[in-house]
Structures are given as C-alpha cells and as structure tokens.
Scaffold this active site. Structure first.
Site, PDB file in Angstrom:
ATOM      1  N   GLY A  62       7.383  -4.925  -2.185  1.00  0.00           N
ATOM      2  CA  GLY A  62       6.859  -5.942  -1.657  1.00  0.00           C
ATOM      3  C   GLY A  62       5.826  -5.173  -0.692  1.00  0.00           C
ATOM      4  CE1 TYR A  96      -4.085   4.310  -4.864  1.00  0.00           C
ATOM      5  CE2 TYR A  96      -3.541   4.098  -2.390  1.00  0.00           C
ATOM      6  CZ  TYR A  96      -3.219   5.081  -3.986  1.00  0.00           C
ATOM      7  OH  TYR A  96      -1.918   5.461  -4.274  1.00  0.00           O
ATOM      8  CB  ILE A 136       7.971  -0.179 -14.389  1.00  0.00           C
ATOM      9  CG1 ILE A 136       6.070  -0.233 -14.513  1.00  0.00           C
ATOM     10  CG2 ILE A 136       8.736   1.464 -13.765  1.00  0.00           C
ATOM     11  CD1 ILE A 136       5.118   0.265 -15.755  1.00  0.00           C
ATOM     12  CE1 TYR A 177      -2.956   2.655   0.193  1.00  0.00           C
ATOM     13  CE2 TYR A 177      -5.196   3.858   1.607  1.00  0.00           C
ATOM     14  CZ  TYR A 177      -3.769   4.270   0.719  1.00  0.00           C
ATOM     15  OH  TYR A 177      -3.081   4.744   1.647  1.00  0.00           O
ATOM     16  CB  CYS A 183       4.776   3.971   4.257  1.00  0.00           C
ATOM     17  SG  CYS A 183       6.378   2.763   3.824  1.00  0.00           S
TER      18      CYS A 183
HETATM   19  P1  FDA Z   1       4.743  -4.963  -4.596  1.00  0.00           P
HETATM   20  O1  FDA Z   1       6.996  -5.375  -4.893  1.00  0.00           O
HETATM   21  O2  FDA Z   1       4.634  -5.750  -3.675  1.00  0.00           O
HETATM   22  O3  FDA Z   1       3.883  -4.460  -5.862  1.00  0.00           O
HETATM   23  C1  FDA Z   1       3.111  -4.543  -6.275  1.00  0.00           C
HETATM   24  C2  FDA Z   1       2.011  -4.622  -6.879  1.00  0.00           C
HETATM   25  O4  FDA Z   1       2.649  -3.862  -8.185  1.00  0.00           O
HETATM   26  C3  FDA Z   1       1.887  -6.112  -7.333  1.00  0.00           C
HETATM   27  O5  FDA Z   1       1.476  -6.688  -8.481  1.00  0.00           O
HETATM   28  C4  FDA Z   1       3.559  -6.142  -8.396  1.00  0.00           C
HETATM   29  O6  FDA Z   1       3.381  -7.626  -8.900  1.00  0.00           O
HETATM   30  C5  FDA Z   1       3.613  -4.824  -8.578  1.00  0.00           C
HETATM   31  N1  FDA Z   1       5.262  -4.711  -9.231  1.00  0.00           N
HETATM   32  C6  FDA Z   1       5.680  -4.065  -8.822  1.00  0.00           C
HETATM   33  N2  FDA Z   1       6.829  -3.884  -9.267  1.00  0.00           N
HETATM   34  C7  FDA Z   1       6.243  -3.957 -10.442  1.00  0.00           C
HETATM   35  C8  FDA Z   1       7.245  -3.718 -11.721  1.00  0.00           C
HETATM   36  N3  FDA Z   1       8.834  -3.018 -11.713  1.00  0.00           N
HETATM   37  N4  FDA Z   1       6.854  -3.160 -12.757  1.00  0.00           N
HETATM   38  C9  FDA Z   1       4.971  -3.241 -12.925  1.00  0.00           C
HETATM   39  N5  FDA Z   1       4.944  -3.889 -11.856  1.00  0.00           N
HETATM   40  C10 FDA Z   1       5.080  -4.427 -10.872  1.00  0.00           C
HETATM   41  N6  FDA Z   1       0.117   3.803  -0.448  1.00  0.00           N
HETATM   42  C11 FDA Z   1       0.714   5.234  -1.941  1.00  0.00           C
HETATM   43  O7  FDA Z   1      -0.790   5.651  -1.885  1.00  0.00           O
HETATM   44  N7  FDA Z   1       0.174   5.669  -0.257  1.00  0.00           N
HETATM   45  C12 FDA Z   1       1.224   5.666   1.062  1.00  0.00           C
HETATM   46  O8  FDA Z   1       1.128   6.821   1.627  1.00  0.00           O
HETATM   47  C13 FDA Z   1       0.926   3.787   1.495  1.00  0.00           C
HETATM   48  N8  FDA Z   1       1.756   3.638   2.238  1.00  0.00           N
HETATM   49  C14 FDA Z   1       1.727   2.810   2.775  1.00  0.00           C
HETATM   50  C15 FDA Z   1       2.293   2.108   4.243  1.00  0.00           C
HETATM   51  C16 FDA Z   1       2.686   0.611   4.124  1.00  0.00           C
HETATM   52  C17 FDA Z   1       3.037   0.097   5.182  1.00  0.00           C
HETATM   53  C18 FDA Z   1       2.504  -0.388   2.661  1.00  0.00           C
HETATM   54  C19 FDA Z   1       2.302  -2.286   3.006  1.00  0.00           C
HETATM   55  C20 FDA Z   1       1.238   0.112   2.016  1.00  0.00           C
HETATM   56  C21 FDA Z   1       1.439   1.630   1.666  1.00  0.00           C
HETATM   57  N9  FDA Z   1       0.831   2.187   0.474  1.00  0.00           N
HETATM   58  C22 FDA Z   1       0.440   3.299   0.521  1.00  0.00           C
HETATM   59  C23 FDA Z   1       0.326   0.551  -0.431  1.00  0.00           C
HETATM   60  C24 FDA Z   1       1.716   1.329  -1.758  1.00  0.00           C
HETATM   61  O9  FDA Z   1       0.910   1.939  -2.501  1.00  0.00           O
HETATM   62  C25 FDA Z   1       1.066  -0.428  -2.736  1.00  0.00           C
HETATM   63  O10 FDA Z   1       1.447  -1.609  -1.771  1.00  0.00           O
HETATM   64  C26 FDA Z   1       1.716  -0.794  -3.951  1.00  0.00           C
HETATM   65  O11 FDA Z   1       1.611  -1.251  -5.128  1.00  0.00           O
HETATM   66  C27 FDA Z   1       3.446  -0.771  -3.381  1.00  0.00           C
HETATM   67  O12 FDA Z   1       4.618  -0.586  -4.021  1.00  0.00           O
HETATM   68  P2  FDA Z   1       5.834  -2.101  -4.164  1.00  0.00           P
HETATM   69  O13 FDA Z   1       6.456  -1.711  -5.039  1.00  0.00           O
HETATM   70  O14 FDA Z   1       6.542  -1.826  -2.662  1.00  0.00           O
HETATM   71  O15 FDA Z   1       5.056  -2.992  -4.050  1.00  0.00           O
END
Ligand code: FDA
Length: 517
Positions: A90, A451, A220, A454, A155
């Site tokens: 998320g 990126y 994934i 981001y 993070c």
């Molecule tokens: P989320 O669940 O919101 O999904 C992100 C995207 O991926 C969406 O398009 C979603 O549909 C898709 N997705 C999710 N799960 C999937 C799955 N299982 N299969 C296919 N698609 C899927 N980045 C970085 O490189 N280095 C860092 O240090 C940080 N630090 C950081 C800190 C904070 C506070 C935040 C809010 C964000 C970062 N990020 C980051 C960015 C982070 O890498 C990016 O937001 C990722 O997409 C987050 O993945 P999540 O699964 O948490 O997100």
C-alpha cells in the site's frame, strides 16, 4: 424486472466456484461492514490524500489466504468483467493499488495475508511472498545469519510485491544493484489465472516484472531472492551542515565524489529547512547519512581519500551489525529494538504529501543550488533526498531490467512536500510543480527520467482503460519513456503478448499495443 445480484454476491459466488481452496467469509470485506472495511482499506495506505470520503472506494476487498484464491480472483475479474487492483504494502505514492480514479466499480485484491518468508542460508536464497514487507525480510534473514542481507528499500514497511516489481533502491545498491537485480525466480498469476514460475513464464515476462512497475503484467505471488554477503561489522554515521557551515560548497563536492567512492560506501544527503543560529529565520541543512560495508578504520581511510572536506571523525562513526544499520538508515531512534521490523511499524508515518523524482547526470552548479535554496525555503515542509548512484549501478546495462537509470547517473533526487489534514493542498502541489520546473535545466533530459516506484501522476496517465486508442498509446509513451527509457517499447510488446485484454490496468499501467481488427 429481473433481479440483478449485487457485485459482492456474484463475485463471491464466482470465487467459491473457481477456487480449489474454500473462500472463508473472513477474507471478504464489503462496505456493508463499514468499520472493518474502512480500517482494512486505510490500514496500509501511506498517502492520506487518497483516504477519506471523497475518494472512490472499492466495492470489495478480498484478502487471499492462499495462491488458489489469487487465481480465482483473476479468473472472476475476467468472467464478470469487473476491474481489479492489486495491493501488497500500500505504499504507492498515488495509491493506484487501492484507488481507481478512472474506472468503477473495482475490487481490491489485498495480499496482506500472503507474507510467508522462507530463508535458505546454505543456498543463499529466500522465497518471499508478495505481502511481506522489506523489514520482515531483513528481520528473517538476520534471524538466520549475521553475514547475509538483501539490497532493497530503506523504509521498512514497503510491500515487496510492489517494491521489487518497480525496482527497489536502497543503501546497498552501489555494491549490489537494486532489488530487481537480485531476483532469481518468481511465482506469478497471469491474466488467464495460471500460476507461472520463471521457466513457465519465459525470460521476457520475467524481465518485465523486475522493474517494469506493479499492476501491469500479473499478480506476483512470491519472489525468490538472492541473498548477498554483508560483513559482520558495518559502520554508519550522520553529519549535518547548514549553508552557513559551507553546506553549498560541500554539496558541490559531494556531487562529484559520491558516485565514485568505494562501492561499499553509500552516502546520501537529506535536505531540510532548519532555524538559523539566532532562530529568527530559516536556512537549509544538508544531512549526510552513510552506510559503509566495513569497519570504522577502513571507512575513515576511504573518506580521507575521497571526501576529506566533510571532516568525518572517528567519533562520528558507529560500528554495528547490518540489521541494526537497517534501523539506523530508516531513521528509527537508536533505542528501537529489531521487533519493529516484524511488527511492521514504520519510522515514517502516513501523511498528506506529494513527491517527485529526478536523475542528475551533470553536477548542478553553484548558481543552480543557490536558486534551489531560495525556492526550497518558500515552502513550509519541503524535503529532498539525494541518493548517489555509481558503483554496481554503473556496471549493469540499461536494458538488463526495465529499470534504466544506470550508467552516467550521478545521483537521484527525491522531492516532497507535506501538509496538515485540513490545509488546502493546492498551494503545496503548485509549489512542488514550480520546484520541478526550476530543476528542469539541471537534470536528465530527453527523456527527463523518473522512477516508477516514486509514482507521479503529473507525468501523465491512462485515461481510457477499456478501449484505448493510438492516441492513448502516444500519451502513455510520454510517462513510459521517462520511467523506462527505450525499455518502454519492450514492455509494450511483452504486455501485448501476456495480457492483450488489459486485465491488469491502472492509471499508469503499461498498455497493450492495439491489435487492429
Ligand atoms: P502497493 O501495494 O501500493 O503497490 C504499488 C504498485 O505495485 C501498484 O501499482 C500495485 O498495483 C502494484 N502491486 C502491488 N502488489 C503487487 C503484486 N503482488 N503483483 C503485481 N503488482 C503489484 N522505494 C524504493 O525503491 N526505495 C525506498 O527506500 C523507498 N522508500 C519509501 C518510503 C515510503 C514511506 C514510501 C511511501 C515509499 C517508498 N518507496 C521506496 C516507494 C516504494 O518502493 C513503492 O511505492 C512501491 O511500489 C511500494 O510497494 P507496495 O507493495 O508497498 O505498494
């Protein structure tokens, strides 16, 4: 009039018929049970701009308990022609994993319950389910070994489902590359609901999911990651300099040296406003924070040779274990125990913010920095993080994965601004756009690289998800080439082959090429 069952009934029935694993009601959330629905929806949301009554809500949140549940969700999305979004951690900046701005109704498949981690130290690998966070992965590795780690985000509450599929940069990237460079295999549910591993999906799809961004090619389920060797003792330090302490001159020097320093050294710079000495106005403070994969003595030598201007002393340096350095780099207070990783507690709470990113290929001159400081201090809570590239990042080809920001990149800039709940966001959104415009002449161009992790919807977005036209494709290439450079065209081809019906779609998903009838 014939009775049309509501979507929550038809989708549940479809899941039950198509899943080899029974679907418990406890995995299925609808707005009928408003409190549990809302608390689950908001539970991992990082960007509070996308939380609240005015934001479009899913009709259902389904939290699969096993792989057959994910398969059934994809099959039912296709059968019932209902739009799905997939969420792991998320942390998406623009919330595309749980908010659809352009297509309703929609269903969120939330992988929060698929978070198993199986570490195999003798083979130096781990299988990690997509709903696990990077902090949980770090914790589990460290539980088994003090001399292994994995290079991904700083993070510690990022979901590895979205993170790795968008690349995954962090404090060990100069030594080992990004997370996506260190993936050996994956399990994915494709657009037909089949589970494929690397051998079954083929090298093109395996390439696309390692940096091509989440939510485009399939869901994934798990990654098989390659662990890396870390020394028993690493060294960290933090040194801050304001503009009055020659901050600008140091940053000019940092731009030259940081990408060329020893690969074991990651030295980034956080930039914030700070009160001046007499407290009457604000200045800019640059905070240098480092992880060195080695001892204090070795680090002092590297700094003396490469960046003596920072004036690093032995007292500034802290020798620690790699896993403790994870907490340090994530900005946890130094009394924090490792349990925060397992408990998925973040050092960065969710907030109201807008972020953007840039890549720099030529050092920004002093005049550029002086203008930047002026603009920076016009905003109440601005923030920048400058992340050095070079090292291993320089040695991986641009097309090895879809993540193209490699040779010649000196550093990446992350910009953000944040505000309070009741404030009007437009003032802050306008400020960050002005900042981004100002930086144009100093950063990469043609394309101006960005990126995908981001995510920034100001770069453009898919508007017509179901019936895209050539025009929509041209629009998509505007942001697509910023995120992926020429790799965008290969991503289009892969998408067209594996998901021609665009089952996996969102505001910035890779669109399929149009098949002319
Ligand atoms: P989320 O669940 O919101 O999904 C992100 C995207 O991926 C969406 O398009 C979603 O549909 C898709 N997705 C999710 N799960 C999937 C799955 N299982 N299969 C296919 N698609 C899927 N980045 C970085 O490189 N280095 C860092 O240090 C940080 N630090 C950081 C800190 C904070 C506070 C935040 C809010 C964000 C970062 N990020 C980051 C960015 C982070 O890498 C990016 O937001 C990722 O997409 C987050 O993945 P999540 O699964 O948490 O997100």
């Amino acid at each position: 009039r014939a009775y049309t069952a509501p979507i929550e009934e038809t989708f549940f029935r479809c899941l039950s018929v198509n899943s080899k694993l029974a679907i418990p009601l406890s995995s299925y959330y609808t707005p009928n049970n408003a409190s549990s629905f809302t608390s689950l929806l908001d539970s991992t949301a990082q960007s509070l701009r996308y939380v609240g009554p005015k934001v479009p809500k899913p009709d259902i949140i389904f939290t699969p308990l096993g792989e057959p549940h994910v398969q059934a969700a994809v099959i039912c999305s296709r059968r019932l022609n209902v739009h799905i979004r997939v969420r792991s951690g998320g942390h998406d900046y623009e919330a595309v994993s749980y908010v659809s701005q352009i297509e309703t109704p929609f269903i969120v498949i939330d992988l929060v319950r698929l978070r198993g981690i199986d570490v195999d130290i003798p083979r130096k690998t781990a299988w990690v389910q997509a709903g696990a966070t990077d902090g949980e992965v770090y914790y589990k590795i460290a539980e088994r070994s003090k001399v292994h780690g994995f290079p991904m985000g700083v993070c510690t509450t990022i979901g590895i489902g979205g993170h790795i599929t968008g690349g995954g940069i962090g404090s060990m990237m100069r030594k080992f590359g990004i997370a996506a460079d260190n993936v050996l295999d994956a399990r994915i549910v494709d657009s037909k609901g089949r589970i494929l591993n690397r051998a079954a999906m083929g090298e093109d799809l395996f390439w696309a999911i390692r940096g091509g961004g989440g939510g485009s090619f399939g869901i994934i389920l798990a990654w098989r990651i390659k662990l890396v060797n870390v020394p028993q003792t690493v060294t960290v330090f933090t040194v801050s300099k304001t503009l009055d302490q020659d901050g600008t001159k140091l940053l000019l020097r940092w731009q030259e040296v940081a990408p060329k320093l020893d690969d074991n050294l990651f030295l980034n710079v956080a930039i914030r406003p700070a009160p001046t000495g007499n407290g009457t106005s604000r200045t800019v403070t640059t905070t240098y924070r480092a992880l060195f994969l080695g001892s204090r003595t070795h680090l002092l030598k590297v700094m003396e040779e490469g960046f003596p201007e920072l004036g690093l002393t032995s007292q500034d340096c802290i020798e620690t274990s790699w896993i403790e350095s994870v907490l340090y780099m994530a900005l946890f207070p130094n009394t924090t125990g490792l349990e925060v990783l397992r408990q998925v507690i973040s050092s960065i709470p969710p907030g109201y913010f807008k972020a953007k990113a840039d890549f720099v290929r030529v050092p920004i001159p002093e005049s550029g920095l002086n203008g930047l400081w002026k603009l920076f201090l016009e905003e109440e809570s601005p923030f920048m993080q400058w992340t050095p590239y070079g090292g291993m990042m320089e040695r991986i080809f641009e097309d090895a994965t879809p993540f193209p920001h490699r040779r010649g990149i000196l550093f990446e800039i992350f910009y953000s601004t944040s505000w309070q709940k009741d404030e009007d966001p437009s003032k802050h959104m306008n400020w960050i756009k002005r900042l981004y415009n100002y930086m144009g002449p100093y950063v990469s161009s043609s394309p101006r690289e960005a990126y995908v992790n981001y995510r920034d919807l100001d770069l453009g977005m898919n508007r017509n998800l179901k019936n895209a036209t050539d025009y929509d494709l041209i629009e998509a290439s505007a942001w697509g080439t910023k995120y992926f450079k020429r790799n965008f065209y290969k991503l289009l081809e892969v998408k067209s082959r594996v998901d021609p019906d665009n089952i996996f779609r969102h505001e910035q998903s890779i669109p399929p090429l149009l098949v002319k009838g």
